[in-house]
Design a protein around this motif. Structure first.
Motif, mmCIF file in Angstrom:
data_model
loop_
_atom_site.group_PDB
_atom_site.id
_atom_site.type_symbol
_atom_site.label_atom_id
_atom_site.label_comp_id
_atom_site.label_asym_id
_atom_site.label_seq_id
_atom_site.Cartn_x
_atom_site.Cartn_y
_atom_site.Cartn_z
ATOM 1 N N GLN A 145 154.648 39.593 -10.577
ATOM 2 C CA GLN A 145 155.763 39.014 -11.304
ATOM 3 C C GLN A 145 156.824 38.368 -10.155
ATOM 4 O OE1 GLN A 145 155.663 38.897 -14.561
ATOM 5 N NE2 GLN A 145 153.870 39.822 -14.013
ATOM 6 N N GLY A 146 156.427 38.716 -8.878
ATOM 7 C CA GLY A 146 157.407 38.129 -7.785
ATOM 8 C C GLY A 146 158.376 39.043 -7.228
ATOM 9 N N ALA A 147 158.471 40.146 -7.598
ATOM 10 C CA ALA A 147 159.427 41.143 -7.210
ATOM 11 C C ALA A 147 158.906 41.575 -5.936
ATOM 12 C CB ALA A 147 159.436 42.441 -8.239
ATOM 13 N N LYS A 148 159.897 42.210 -5.111
ATOM 14 C CA LYS A 148 159.774 42.454 -3.626
ATOM 15 C C LYS A 148 159.498 44.302 -4.159
ATOM 16 C CE LYS A 148 160.242 39.456 -0.633
ATOM 17 N NZ LYS A 148 159.297 38.614 -1.600
ATOM 18 N N VAL A 149 158.653 44.983 -3.248
ATOM 19 C CA VAL A 149 158.251 46.269 -3.559
ATOM 20 C C VAL A 149 158.627 46.970 -2.178
ATOM 21 C CG1 VAL A 149 156.840 48.090 -4.039
ATOM 22 C CG2 VAL A 149 156.709 45.765 -5.415
ATOM 23 N N LEU A 150 159.277 48.110 -2.175
ATOM 24 C CA LEU A 150 159.656 49.183 -1.222
ATOM 25 C C LEU A 150 159.000 50.256 -1.521
ATOM 26 C CD1 LEU A 150 161.040 49.994 1.474
ATOM 27 C CD2 LEU A 150 163.141 50.514 0.094
ATOM 28 N N ALA A 151 158.172 50.894 -0.574
ATOM 29 C CA ALA A 151 157.537 52.000 -0.966
ATOM 30 C C ALA A 151 158.182 53.409 -0.127
ATOM 31 C CB ALA A 151 156.196 52.219 -0.435
ATOM 32 N N PRO A 205 151.887 52.294 0.393
ATOM 33 C CA PRO A 205 152.685 51.539 1.401
ATOM 34 C C PRO A 205 151.783 50.358 1.871
ATOM 35 C CG PRO A 205 152.020 53.786 2.111
ATOM 36 C CD PRO A 205 151.734 53.595 0.727
ATOM 37 N N ARG A 206 150.431 50.489 1.945
ATOM 38 C CA ARG A 206 149.740 49.357 2.385
ATOM 39 C C ARG A 206 149.846 48.132 1.297
ATOM 40 N NH1 ARG A 206 144.741 49.750 5.110
ATOM 41 N NH2 ARG A 206 143.928 48.125 3.901
ATOM 42 N N GLU A 207 150.131 48.280 0.012
ATOM 43 C CA GLU A 207 150.216 47.031 -0.705
ATOM 44 C C GLU A 207 151.824 46.703 -1.113
ATOM 45 O OE1 GLU A 207 147.751 46.954 -3.860
ATOM 46 O OE2 GLU A 207 146.007 47.647 -2.938
ATOM 47 N N SER A 208 152.817 47.416 -0.434
ATOM 48 C CA SER A 208 154.044 47.172 -0.602
ATOM 49 C C SER A 208 154.690 46.305 0.552
ATOM 50 C CB SER A 208 155.013 48.282 -0.412
ATOM 51 O OG SER A 208 154.557 49.298 -1.595
ATOM 52 N N ASP A 209 155.587 45.553 0.207
ATOM 53 C CA ASP A 209 156.378 44.594 1.146
ATOM 54 C C ASP A 209 156.826 45.466 2.339
ATOM 55 O OD1 ASP A 209 156.226 41.987 -0.129
ATOM 56 O OD2 ASP A 209 156.953 43.179 -1.874
ATOM 57 N N ALA A 210 157.176 46.468 2.091
ATOM 58 C CA ALA A 210 157.850 47.348 3.171
ATOM 59 C C ALA A 210 157.837 48.775 2.641
ATOM 60 C CB ALA A 210 159.663 47.092 3.171
ATOM 61 N N VAL A 211 157.932 49.735 3.643
ATOM 62 C CA VAL A 211 157.828 51.223 3.553
ATOM 63 C C VAL A 211 158.896 51.926 4.249
ATOM 64 C CG1 VAL A 211 156.222 51.375 5.136
ATOM 65 C CG2 VAL A 211 156.237 53.144 3.427
ATOM 66 N N LEU A 212 159.304 53.160 3.465
ATOM 67 C CA LEU A 212 160.285 54.102 4.200
ATOM 68 C C LEU A 212 159.333 55.396 4.210
ATOM 69 C CD1 LEU A 212 162.881 54.502 5.802
ATOM 70 C CD2 LEU A 212 163.619 55.309 3.638
ATOM 71 N N TYR A 213 158.876 55.643 5.211
ATOM 72 C CA TYR A 213 158.328 56.938 5.238
ATOM 73 C C TYR A 213 159.049 58.165 5.284
ATOM 74 C CZ TYR A 213 153.718 54.841 5.845
ATOM 75 O OH TYR A 213 152.494 54.134 5.518
ATOM 76 N N THR A 214 158.586 59.426 4.569
ATOM 77 C CA THR A 214 159.305 60.406 4.473
ATOM 78 C C THR A 214 158.527 61.497 5.695
ATOM 79 O OG1 THR A 214 157.844 61.359 2.793
ATOM 80 C CG2 THR A 214 160.118 60.635 2.151
ATOM 81 N N HIS A 215 159.215 62.263 6.299
ATOM 82 C CA HIS A 215 158.483 62.981 7.174
ATOM 83 C C HIS A 215 158.378 64.482 6.636
ATOM 84 C CE1 HIS A 215 158.057 59.544 9.563
ATOM 85 N NE2 HIS A 215 159.481 59.120 9.701
ATOM 86 N N ALA A 216 157.730 64.700 5.693
ATOM 87 C CA ALA A 216 157.685 66.132 5.204
ATOM 88 C C ALA A 216 156.510 66.703 5.941
ATOM 89 C CB ALA A 216 157.481 66.014 3.690
ATOM 90 N N GLY A 217 155.629 65.988 6.473
ATOM 91 C CA GLY A 217 154.303 66.616 6.939
ATOM 92 C C GLY A 217 153.460 66.801 5.783
#
Ligand code: M6R
Length: 616
Positions: A369-375, A385-397
Motif C-alpha cells: 500500500q506504499g507505507a514505510k515499514v520499520l521492524a 527485518p529483511r523485508e522492511s525498509d529499516a530495522v532497529l534490533y533489540t539486543h536481548a540475545g
C-alpha cells in the motif's frame, strides 16, 4: 514452528543433528525425527511422536548407522496429528529420499491426488509427504538433488522450508526456502542448515542468510545458492555475535528463569551505542530519511502476542512524545480489514523472532500500500527485518523459552527509542528532553535488577495460588497492556483462566466475575505526576475488594494510598509514568513462572505452543 537441521561434514551427522534439534526443540515438540546417509550407501531414518527424548530413547534401543550426512526435524503439528507416522522425515516409496519441512504446502491435496494416480503410496496425513515423492520422481529424471528440489519448489504453493537428502548423492544436503526461515552455517570442512543459528552455534558463528525462493546445495567444502530457476543468487554472509553459552541454561532450571534474570543486561545492551556524545539519538539502522519521517502523519504498530502488548505501550509513548496519531493492531487482523495506509504511514512491525507469519503478512500488505515499514526485531537476518525498509534490533540475545520475557522488555526499550527518535527528527522533543528520557531509561536496568532481588514473596504468593482456577489483571494507561501481558503469561504457562482488563472498564461488565477470594492483580500507576489516574485505580481496588476479591497490588515503593486495600503488596521502584511497564512486568513474569512450576507444568515448553509461529 518446526525446527530443521541439516549437516554434511567430517563428524558423525547423527550426533550433530541431534544436538542441533535439542537447541531447536523450543520451535515445536509434537514429534522428532532424523535421517542419515550410511557409509554403505543406504538411507536410515527414525522418528517418534512426542518430545525429542522419545526419539533419543528409540535411538538408544535401535541405533542408526553413523555417516557424515544427515537431517533432522522437531515438529509443531499442522496437517495430521502428532503421531509416529506423521513425524518427519518423510521418505519416498523406495526409501531413497528423505525430507523435513517447516510451513504449510497449500496445494498438497491436489499434488497428493496426482501422485496417487501415478501409483505412489502415501503413508501419512501430512502435506510434507508429497514432497518426498515429487523429489524422487524429479531426481529419477535429472539425477541432481538440487535441480530436483528447484523443479519441485516451482510446483508448490504456500510457505515452506524444505531440507532433503538422497541416498544416490550421499555427500549432499539440499534446502529450499519460501517464507519460513533457513540459515546456512559455514564451517571448516563442514556445513550446516538450520531454522535458527542456535542449532549450529557450537560449531560455527559464520552464517549465510538465505533469501526468499532460494535453493541451497550443501557439500562439505562448499555452498551453492540459486533461485528456484537455477540462476545464481546473491547471499548475505554474517557473523553471529553471541556464542553457544548464550543458548545454554547456565545453571538455571529453566531457560525462562535465566531469561528473566538476563533482563537488566538485555535492557542495557539495547540502549548501548544509541545516543552520541551530544545526547542525540543516532539510530543508524533506521534508514528511512529524516525528511520522510517528518512527513509521517500516522503510525501503525503491528505485532502478535507479547510483542503486541509492547506495541500497545508504544502507542502511549509515540502519541505523547511525537503527537502523531498511532494505532496498534494485531497483525493477524490487520490486512483483512483493508486498513487505510499510504506513503505517509509508518508501520512498525515488532517481532522477537522476525519470522511470525501474521506479522510478516501484515508488513507485506503495508508495503504494497506504499507505507514505510520499520521492524523492531531480536533476530539478525530474519525475514521481517529483511523485508522492511529499516530495522532497529533489540539486543536481548537468544530467547529460548516459549514465553517471552527479556524480548518484551527490550521491545519496549526499542519502542521508546523509536518514539523519541521520531520526536527528535520532527522537533517535538528537544535534545535535552531526549537526553533526559534516555538517562531515565538507562537507570531502568538497575531498577529491574532491584525488582529481581525482591521476588521471593511473589514466588511464595504464586505457590499459594496453585489451586485457583482464575486470576484477573487490571491496569490503567500503560498499566493496561501490562495487565494483558500478565494474563497472557499466566495462560500460556499455568494453563489458568486469566484475563486482563482496563480497570475503568470493569464496571461495564467484567466486575460480575469478582467473587470471594478471586485473586485480582492490579497494576497501579505512580502517585506522582498523573495522580488522577492513580486515584481512580485506588477506587477500583476498593470496588473489587468490597466484592470479596483478593487484591494483589503492584505499586510504586512508598505509595501509602494503596496499602490499606492490598491483601498482597508488591513494591516496584519509582519510574516515570511511561516507563513503568519495564519494572511492573517483571513480577508478573516471575509469578507466572512460579505458578507453572507449582502446578507441575513444563515451563519452557508449554503445551500446544511453539516459539516462532510461522503459519497464519
Ligand atoms: O517472535 P514474535 O515476537 O513475533 O512472537 C510473537 C508471539 O508469538 C509471542 O510473543 C508469544 O505471544 C509469546 N509466546 C508470549 O510469551
Amino acid at each position: 514452528m518446526c525446527g530443521i537441521v541439516g549437516y554434511v561434514g567430517g563428524q558423525c551427522a547423527l550426533d550433530v543433528v541431534l544436538a542441533g534439534l535439542r537447541r531447536l526443540e523450543y520451535r515445536g515438540y509434537d514429534s522428532a525425527g532424523v535421517a542419515v546417509l550410511a557409509d554403505d550407501g543406504g538411507l536410515a531414518a527414525a522418528k517418534k511422536a512426542g518430545k525429542l527424548a522419545n526419539l533419543e530413547k528409540e535411538l538408544a534401543d535401535r541405533p542408526l548407522p553413523s555417516g557424515p550426512t544427515g537431517i533432522g526435524h522437531t515438529r509443531w503439528a499442522t496437517h495430521g496429528g502428532p503421531t509416529d507416522a506423521n513425524a518427519h522425515p518423510h521418505l519416498d516409496n523406495a526409501g531413497r529420499v528423505a525430507v523435513v519441512h517447516n510451513g504449510i504446502i497449500e496445494n498438497f491435496a491436489e499434488l497428493r491426488a496426482e501422485l496417487a494416480e501415478r501409483g505412489h503410496a502415501l503413508a501419512s496425513e501430512t502435506d510434507t509427504e508429497v514432497v518426498s515423492h515429487l523429489l524422487s520422481e524429479s531426481f529419477s529424471s535429472c539425477g541432481d538433488l538440487a535441480e530436483a528440489m528447484r523443479q519441485v519448489c516451482r510446483r508448490l504453493e504456500g510457505a515452506f522450508t524444505l531440507v532433503a537428502v538422497h541416498a544416490d548423492e550421499p555427500d549432499v544436503v539440499v534446502g529450499a526456502r519460501r517464507n519460513s526461515p533457513l540459515v546456512v552455517g559455514v564451517g571448516d570442512g563442514e556445513n550446516f542448515l538450520a531454522s535458527d543459528v542456535a542449532a549450529f552455534i557450537a560449531h560455527t558463528r559464520e552464517a549465510i542468510e538465505l533469501g526468499q525462493d532460494q535453493v541451497v546445495e550443501l557439500r562439505r567444502d562448499g555452498v551453492v545458492v540459486t533461485d528456484f530457476d537455477g540462476a545464481p543468487a546473491d547471499v548475505r554472509p554474517y557473523h553471529v555475535d553471541w556464542d553457544a553459552s548464550a543458548a545454554e541454561k547456565g545453571g538455571y532450571d529453566y531457560f525462562m528463569l535465566k531469561e528473566i534474570a538476563e533482563q537488566p543486561k538485555a535492557v542495557a545492551d539495547t540502549l548501548l551505542g544509541r545516543i552520541d556524545e551530544t545526547g542525540t539519538l543516532s539510530l543508524d539502522e533506521v534508514r528511512i530519511p529524516a525528511a520522510e519521517l517528518r512527513e509521517v502523519d500516522k503510525v501503525v504498530v503491528v505485532a502478535c502476542g507479547t510483542a503486541y502488548h509492547a506495541g500497545l505501550i508504544a502507542k502511549y509513548a509515540i502519541e505523547h512524545w511525537t503527537r502523531i496519531p498511532c494505532e496498534t493492531e494485531l497483525a493477524s487482523e490487520f490486512r483483512y480489514r483493508d486498513p487505510i495506509l499510504d506513503q505517509r504511514t509508518l508501520v512498525i512491525a515488532v517481532s522477537q523472532s522476525g519470522e511470525t507469519m501474521d506479522t510478516l503478512m501484515a508488513l507485506r500488505h503495508a508495503r504494497e500500500q506504499g507505507a514505510k515499514v520499520l521492524a523492531i526485531c531480536n533476530t539478525n537476518g530474519s525475514t521481517i527485518p529483511r523485508e522492511s525498509d529499516a530495522v532497529l534490533y533489540t539486543h536481548a540475545g537468544p530467547e529460548v523459552a516459549v514465553a517471552s520475557t527479556k524480548a518484551f522488555l527490550t521491545q519496549l526499550v526499542a519502542c521508546y527509542l523509536v518514539a523519541l527518535y521520531l520526536g527528535q527528527v520532527r522537533g517535538t522533543k528537544w535534545g535535552d528532553e531526549v537526553r533526559g528520557v534516555v538517562r531515565e531509561l538507562s537507570e531502568i536496568a538497575r531498577e529491574v535488577e532491584e525488582v529481581l532481588e525482591t521476588m521471593e514473596p511473589v514466588r511464595e504468593l504464586a505457590r499459594s495460588l496453585a489451586d485457583k482456577n482464575t486470576v484477573l489483571f487490571l491496569g490503567r494507561h500503560v498499566g493496561y497492556p501490562v495487565a494483558l501481558e500478565g494474563a497472557l503469561k499466566l495462560k500460556e504457562l499455568a494453563y489458568m483462566h486469566a484475563e486482563g482488563f482496563a480497570a475503568g472498564e470493569l464496571k461495564h461488565g467484567p466486575i460480575a466475575l469478582i467473587e470471594k477470594d478471586v485473586p485480582v492483580v492490579v497494576v497501579v500507576p505512580s502517585p506522582r505526576g498523573r495522580s488522577v489516574l492513580h486515584d481512580k485505580i485506588v477506587s477500583n481496588i476498593q470496588e473489587i475488594r468490597a466484592r470479596g476479591a483478593r487484591t494483589i497490588v503492584i505499586a510504586e515503593r512508598g505509595d501509602a494510598a494503596v496499602r490499606p486495600y492490598a491483601d498482597h503488596l508488591i513494591e516496584i521502584p519509582p519510574t516515570p509514568v511511561l516507563l513503568q511497564p519495564l519494572v511492573a512486568t517483571v513480577p508478573l513474569q516471575v509469578f507466572a513462572c512460579e505458578l507453572a512450576t507449582a502446578r507441575g507444568n513444563e515451563v519452557d515448553q508449554p503445551r500446544n505452543l511453539a516459539k516462532s509461529v510461522t503459519v497464519e
